[in-house]
Write a protein that holds these residues in place. Sequence first.
Motif, PDB file in Angstrom:
ATOM      1  N   SER A 136      12.466 -70.566  27.393  1.00  0.00           N
ATOM      2  CA  SER A 136      12.556 -69.064  27.794  1.00  0.00           C
ATOM      3  C   SER A 136      13.735 -68.831  28.335  1.00  0.00           C
ATOM      4  O   SER A 136      14.225 -67.408  28.253  1.00  0.00           O
ATOM      5  CB  SER A 136      11.407 -68.960  28.558  1.00  0.00           C
ATOM      6  N   ALA A 137      14.346 -69.469  28.941  1.00  0.00           N
ATOM      7  CA  ALA A 137      15.634 -68.903  29.664  1.00  0.00           C
ATOM      8  C   ALA A 137      16.704 -68.965  28.507  1.00  0.00           C
ATOM      9  O   ALA A 137      17.542 -67.896  28.654  1.00  0.00           O
ATOM     10  CB  ALA A 137      16.161 -70.131  30.519  1.00  0.00           C
ATOM     11  N   VAL A 138      16.865 -69.939  27.514  1.00  0.00           N
ATOM     12  CA  VAL A 138      17.792 -69.917  26.454  1.00  0.00           C
ATOM     13  C   VAL A 138      17.320 -68.385  25.529  1.00  0.00           C
ATOM     14  O   VAL A 138      18.450 -67.797  25.314  1.00  0.00           O
ATOM     15  CB  VAL A 138      17.665 -70.999  25.765  1.00  0.00           C
ATOM     16  N   ILE A 139      16.078 -68.142  25.389  1.00  0.00           N
ATOM     17  CA  ILE A 139      16.053 -67.131  24.490  1.00  0.00           C
ATOM     18  C   ILE A 139      16.409 -65.869  25.237  1.00  0.00           C
ATOM     19  O   ILE A 139      16.918 -64.832  24.850  1.00  0.00           O
ATOM     20  CB  ILE A 139      14.237 -67.093  24.394  1.00  0.00           C
ATOM     21  N   SER A 140      15.987 -65.794  26.449  1.00  0.00           N
ATOM     22  CA  SER A 140      16.492 -64.462  27.170  1.00  0.00           C
ATOM     23  C   SER A 140      17.892 -64.198  27.224  1.00  0.00           C
ATOM     24  O   SER A 140      18.460 -63.342  27.127  1.00  0.00           O
ATOM     25  CB  SER A 140      16.028 -65.009  28.716  1.00  0.00           C
ATOM     26  N   PHE A 141      18.799 -65.668  27.508  1.00  0.00           N
ATOM     27  CA  PHE A 141      20.181 -65.446  27.449  1.00  0.00           C
ATOM     28  C   PHE A 141      20.584 -65.004  26.288  1.00  0.00           C
ATOM     29  O   PHE A 141      21.430 -63.922  26.040  1.00  0.00           O
ATOM     30  CB  PHE A 141      20.708 -66.734  27.635  1.00  0.00           C
ATOM     31  N   CYS A 142      19.910 -65.413  24.990  1.00  0.00           N
ATOM     32  CA  CYS A 142      20.646 -65.131  23.846  1.00  0.00           C
ATOM     33  C   CYS A 142      20.397 -63.527  23.454  1.00  0.00           C
ATOM     34  O   CYS A 142      20.854 -62.814  23.013  1.00  0.00           O
ATOM     35  CB  CYS A 142      19.760 -65.945  22.339  1.00  0.00           C
ATOM     36  N   GLN A 143      19.101 -63.164  23.737  1.00  0.00           N
ATOM     37  CA  GLN A 143      18.727 -61.701  23.654  1.00  0.00           C
ATOM     38  C   GLN A 143      19.773 -60.752  24.388  1.00  0.00           C
ATOM     39  O   GLN A 143      20.143 -59.695  24.169  1.00  0.00           O
ATOM     40  CB  GLN A 143      17.066 -61.389  23.960  1.00  0.00           C
ATOM     41  N   LYS A 144      20.084 -61.287  25.662  1.00  0.00           N
ATOM     42  CA  LYS A 144      20.977 -60.523  26.598  1.00  0.00           C
ATOM     43  C   LYS A 144      22.238 -60.248  26.418  1.00  0.00           C
ATOM     44  O   LYS A 144      22.688 -59.322  26.244  1.00  0.00           O
ATOM     45  CB  LYS A 144      20.649 -61.126  27.938  1.00  0.00           C
ATOM     46  N   HIS A 145      22.746 -61.339  25.480  1.00  0.00           N
ATOM     47  CA  HIS A 145      24.144 -61.500  25.085  1.00  0.00           C
ATOM     48  C   HIS A 145      24.290 -61.388  23.601  1.00  0.00           C
ATOM     49  O   HIS A 145      25.485 -61.538  23.145  1.00  0.00           O
ATOM     50  CB  HIS A 145      24.547 -62.622  25.636  1.00  0.00           C
ATOM     51  N   ASN A 146      23.286 -60.832  22.970  1.00  0.00           N
ATOM     52  CA  ASN A 146      23.661 -60.602  21.365  1.00  0.00           C
ATOM     53  C   ASN A 146      23.894 -61.778  20.657  1.00  0.00           C
ATOM     54  O   ASN A 146      24.710 -61.698  19.911  1.00  0.00           O
ATOM     55  CB  ASN A 146      24.439 -59.375  21.287  1.00  0.00           C
ATOM     56  N   VAL A 147      23.341 -63.174  21.047  1.00  0.00           N
ATOM     57  CA  VAL A 147      23.757 -64.156  20.290  1.00  0.00           C
ATOM     58  C   VAL A 147      23.183 -64.107  18.889  1.00  0.00           C
ATOM     59  O   VAL A 147      22.064 -63.839  18.768  1.00  0.00           O
ATOM     60  CB  VAL A 147      23.425 -65.432  21.205  1.00  0.00           C
TER      61      VAL A 147
END
Length: 580
Positions: free
Chosen positions: A198-209
Amino acid sequence: VNEQKQTKGVVKPFLSESGLSKTLSKTATLTVSVSLFISFANLGSNFPTCRCVHLISTLHLLLSISSPTITTPQNHLSTLSVSPPLLLLLPLLLLSSSRPPIRPFALVSFPTVSKAANFGFVAPRQSPSPLFQLLPAVTAALRVIVLVIGGGGREHALCHALKRSPSCNSVLCAPGNPGITSSGDAACVPDLDVTDSSAVISFCQKHNVGLVVVGPEVPLVAGLANDLVSADILTFGPSSQAAALEGSKNFMKNLCHKYNIPTAKYKTFSDATAAKEYIQEQGVPIVIKADGLAAGKGVTVAMELEEAFESVDSMLVKGVFGAAGCQVIVEEFLEGEEASFFALVDGENAIPLESAQDHKRVGDGDTGPNTGGMGAYSPAPVLTKEVQDVVMESIIHPTVKGMAEEGCKFVGVLFAGLMIEKKSGLPKLIEFNVRFGDPECTDDASRVQSDLAKVLLAACRGELKGVSLDWSRDSAMVVVMASRGYPGAYEKGTIIGNLEEAERVAPGVKVFHAGTGLDSEGNVVASGGRVLGVTAKGRDLEEARERAYTAVGQINWPGGFFRSDIGWRALLQKQVASKD
């Protein structure tokens, strides 16, 4: 254009005593606008950003009908002279440049064929076109932001290769390591918990990965790729079900048996007594493997019965590998030459990467216990084109097809550990890994010339059919420097010096960090068993080897050691061939 007139810093092309100049200029403007219109219309189906730009270019097309000018940003160019056929190439130049899109105008010179056949472009310095102002942001949006999961030498090599990809906007690495940061190969994110999906998904969404590349096997087996794909994040790496090819040797062996993939004869045991009885029947040499993940240390090649029995007891009785050793695979010993073979897979299609040969044993002459790998070189002469074709047809393609039929399509990189049998000269599968090899990945990262990010995206989308990779003709070699005591107990925190000096000893030298950290004073220190991958390219294997070992000699690390014979098999083979 047979005459130009300059008024107040604005260049206006015209034909004297004629209104033809306006018509020509308007035609040129329309040609470029139509080209942009068509380009963005075609791209719109794949890139959401382009749908917006398509609308903008439509408006620009309409406006250009009433305006005879094309503008460029301030202080770039005052006048452009462009042959009409080349106008259609402008959108490609704009989209393919890794720099701000207006840069191709400054970088490319269009020769004047004849004055009458070329158009002059009006370039007002104070009112740049809105479309050209938007293009830098557009091309940045078309390039993808990549997140690499992991912090070892493999991940450092991946970051190094991805950074060179034209379709990659930026590279992030979690958690990363000091070498990745200091080299500028990626921006490290040490605080991101990669075990928390969930932390990785949130990071990706926040930083447009736009693409996640999972390096190590542990998060793959744990299901990180499953969770990312469920969140609609393109992920290069197999699901937990498909990762069982590495996570369970028993699963891999059963798949080989079912789909007629050539491998060593085997049996699986969870009872130590039964395993010993089978070993007694088969005799030595024989191979004992822990079923699960054991960081490259769960394999014993036993030359004596006593050694084999001790290995069984350590796994099934003493539990040295925990749950990974609750089952053991007892396997026939194959005599021949080991090699590493890699293929990118999109679930249905597979394309080969370059060959490599690893050195598993800790000591010179392939002596001592197995390790995660003490060095490698690429290409591997033992893997001829004919042998590679056999590997694809008899091992890789049946595996990809079998995994699909089992209901767990494989997307990612298949790393086949092979034995080229001495008697037959044919390859047999020793094991599968579901990620790039470490240290082999450093060689591949040094030699790949294709846009790696673009290829990995194609794999994630199931579009590898017809794709091929370009490679440098140079050879590459990596020499691993490890902490003294490895693969047993070793000391951490020993200071490593002269790393920058090592990279300057010759062209094509790169020091990849596998197990490093920083102490309180900012010194690079060893934090793992295998610590550095000193990699070099050369015109041939001899030159690559000379450069790699020269760089190793520059590194000041009393707490480390390395093998001095990486590449010995290939060099010996070359010497024999030259004598013959």
